[in-house]
Design an enzyme around this catalytic site. Structure first.
Site, PDB file in Angstrom:
ATOM      1  N   LYS A  79       3.590  26.416 -57.393  1.00  0.00           N
ATOM      2  CA  LYS A  79       4.171  27.009 -58.608  1.00  0.00           C
ATOM      3  C   LYS A  79       5.667  26.752 -58.645  1.00  0.00           C
ATOM      4  O   LYS A  79       6.342  26.806 -57.610  1.00  0.00           O
ATOM      5  CB  LYS A  79       3.874  28.517 -58.613  1.00  0.00           C
ATOM      6  CG  LYS A  79       4.266  29.225 -59.909  1.00  0.00           C
ATOM      7  CD  LYS A  79       3.817  30.685 -59.889  1.00  0.00           C
ATOM      8  CE  LYS A  79       4.172  31.425 -61.163  1.00  0.00           C
ATOM      9  NZ  LYS A  79       3.722  32.828 -61.159  1.00  0.00           N
ATOM     10  N   SER A 154       1.010  34.454 -65.055  1.00  0.00           N
ATOM     11  CA  SER A 154       1.952  33.379 -65.256  1.00  0.00           C
ATOM     12  C   SER A 154       1.683  32.119 -64.442  1.00  0.00           C
ATOM     13  O   SER A 154       2.244  31.068 -64.758  1.00  0.00           O
ATOM     14  CB  SER A 154       3.358  33.884 -64.933  1.00  0.00           C
ATOM     15  OG  SER A 154       3.456  34.222 -63.561  1.00  0.00           O
ATOM     16  N   SER A 178      -0.451  37.766 -61.942  1.00  0.00           N
ATOM     17  CA  SER A 178      -0.241  36.339 -62.238  1.00  0.00           C
ATOM     18  C   SER A 178      -0.974  35.340 -61.370  1.00  0.00           C
ATOM     19  O   SER A 178      -0.959  34.150 -61.674  1.00  0.00           O
ATOM     20  CB  SER A 178       1.246  36.022 -62.187  1.00  0.00           C
ATOM     21  OG  SER A 178       1.829  36.402 -63.393  1.00  0.00           O
TER      22      SER A 178
HETATM   23  N1  GLN Z   1       1.728  39.381 -67.002  1.00  0.00           N
HETATM   24  C1  GLN Z   1       2.607  40.175 -66.199  1.00  0.00           C
HETATM   25  C2  GLN Z   1       4.008  40.103 -66.736  1.00  0.00           C
HETATM   26  O1  GLN Z   1       4.193  39.514 -67.733  1.00  0.00           O
HETATM   27  C3  GLN Z   1       2.532  39.752 -64.767  1.00  0.00           C
HETATM   28  C4  GLN Z   1       3.285  38.533 -64.471  1.00  0.00           C
HETATM   29  C5  GLN Z   1       3.260  38.177 -63.024  1.00  0.00           C
HETATM   30  O2  GLN Z   1       2.428  38.668 -62.281  1.00  0.00           O
HETATM   31  N2  GLN Z   1       4.203  37.359 -62.643  1.00  0.00           N
HETATM   32  O3  GLN Z   1       4.915  40.633 -66.173  1.00  0.00           O
END
Ligand code: GLN
Length: 486
Positions: A79, A154, A178
């Protein structure tokens, strides 16, 4: 079996027996990336030069025999919020578009020590803020099962790369879901480790009390292999637990007969898509056949988790993202009038809409006069959420829930409605608030051919238990063996 769909464990055997060379598998996957990445957009940077060079080094190690490690010659995707020395890292943000880290994250050091092969850096929501990868500052990733749909986020690029056969496995990061939610949307396995199990040194901070790095893989065994490589104490991360991780592989295959799984009643309530509910019901039957006992449990503060998460995560983000000032890192506006305007304009030009929204929300929640009402209150709710889990784990060994309330949604469907997007994390973000481990495993498909994932949540440092349970389930099903027709 096509090389593009091979698991780490199979590849290990072929590499050790010299049936295939690291160069061959690396070239096969680079070719697949060249062919398919324009449709899926899983990679932001492809390591065209590094990958063959690292494959050559791995080949020598395998030739010597005694120098080989579990990940020697295994091609992985990383990532794009994890630092790799000399390789561009953007966090999918314009503000870091040309940033090249001068050092390796600890997880990268560990993979490199084993002789892994870097295939490239994967797309994500900008600074990991989002649930669809549509917040990428460049272009969204598409779901390999249906390119009209999002891959989740994400870590959408990492999950899509695994599903689309563009790497053997990947690393993602999980602050509120995410790793698990994109794994569910893409039909692969995603593990969010206990807070403190995996070093965050060299992971770009989003919300420091929640972030964890973890594996995204084709099956549960591969998740155990990759977790074994990256877990363990790191003196360079002060939140890293001074603990020796157990052997995650040795318990795979153990019986789960007599184990108690809890079904949190708040997770099977209104808002759960009927097809997801049906897949979970079918999974329950599989577990029952394996001798698992089910018990309904209650996590009564679940209703408050989204609100608490969306105060705590933006508050921490607003503080962490203060470092992007146009002076030390990344983008600087071209003709600033004065110093203050330079800060304003660099940030205005560099950050996308969601990141700005979070910085504003977070700054507000931390500001004098509002701190007690919002941030402090959210921290208290967080303690209550953690206690709900502690209590549940006095009665059951692990919890079974859906990973996400729906299968992958269409691109554009939620991106203009932040609240709807935030609700995609309803089953995942309590786990981060409580610092617990959880794994998402494929458990079915919708009538439209979209994958569904189940989530197993365990007590802190219970990754070995989760992997054992997930593996037992996976052996009884073939969901994880299906591949999209790209
Ligand atoms: N969807 C969540 C957010 O927008 C989690 C994102 C993540 O785990 N990085 O914060």
């Amino acid at each position: 079996m096509k090389l593009q769909n091979i698991t780490i464990s199979r590849l290990q055997k072929l590499l050790l027996n010299r049936k295939i060379s690291p160069q061959e598998i690396t070239q096969a996957l680079l070719a697949r990336i060249r062919e398919k990445n324009s449709r899926v957009n899983a990679y932001l940077t492809v390591a065209e030069d590094e990958a063959p060079a690292q494959a050559g080094v791995a080949d020598k190690r395998l030739g010597k025999g005694d120098g080989a490690c579990p990940l020697t010659g295994i091609p992985l995707a990383i990532k794009d919020n994890i630092c790799i020395k000399g390789v561009r890292m953007t966090c999918a943000s314009k503000i870091l578009e040309h940033y090249v880290p001068p050092y390796n994250a600890t997880v990268i050091e560990r993979l490199s020590d084993q002789g892994y092969v870097l295939l490239g850096k994967t797309n994500m929501d900008e600074f990991a803020m989002g649930s669809s990868t549509e917040n990428s500052g460049f272009a969204p990733t598409r779901n390999p099962w249906d390119t009209r749909c999002v891959p989740g986020g994400s870590s959408g690029g990492s999950a899509a790369a695994v599903a689309a056969g563009m790497c053997a496995a990947a690393l993602g990061s999980d602050t509120g879901g995410s790793i698990r939610q994109p794994a569910a949307f893409c039909g692969v396995v995603g593990l969010k480790p206990t807070y403190g199990l995996v070093s965050r040194y060299g992971l770009v901070a989003f919300a420091s009390s929640l972030d964890q790095i973890g594996p995204i893989t084709r099956d549960v065994r591969d998740a155990a292999i990759l977790l074994s490589a990256i877990a363990g104490h790191d003196p360079r991360d002060s939140t890293s637990a001074p603990k020796q991780p157990p052997d995650y592989l040795s318990k795979l295959g153990q019986s789960i007969n007599g184990l108690r799984l809890g079904l949190p009643k708040e997770y099977f309530a209104e808002g759960l898509d009927p097809e997801v509910a049906a897949s979970l019901e079918a999974a329950r039957e599989v577990f029952s056949r394996l001798g698992v006992q089910f018990q309904e449990v209650s996590l009564p503060h679940t209703d408050y988790s989204i609100a608490a998460y969306y105060l705590i995560a933006p508050a921490e983000a607003s503080s962490n993202l203060a470092r992007y000032d146009g002076v030390r890192y990344g983008h600087r506006t071209s003709k600033p009038k004065n110093l203050l305007q330079m800060y304003y304009d660099s940030r205005e030009e560099g950050f996308g809409a969601e990141v700005k929204r979070r910085i504003m929300l977070g700054t507000y929640a931390l500001s004098a006069g509002y701190y007690d009402a919002y941030y402090l209150k959210a921290q208290k709710v967080r303690t209550l959420i953690k206690r709900d889990f502690d209590l549940a784990f006095t009665e059951v060994d692990a919890l079974l829930t859906p990973t996400a309330p729906s299968p992958a949604f269409r691109l554009g469907e939620k991106v203009t409605d932040p609240l709807q997007m935030y609700l995609s994390d309803i089953y995942t973000n309590s786990v981060n608030l409580a610092g617990l481990p959880a794994i998402s495993v494929p458990c079915g498909f919708t009538a439209n051919g979209l994958p569904v994932g189940l989530q197993l949540i365990g007590p802190a440092f219970g990754e070995d238990r989760l992997l054992t349970i997930a593996y037992a389930y996976e052996r009884e099903t073939d969901w994880h063996t299906r591949r999209p027709n790209l």
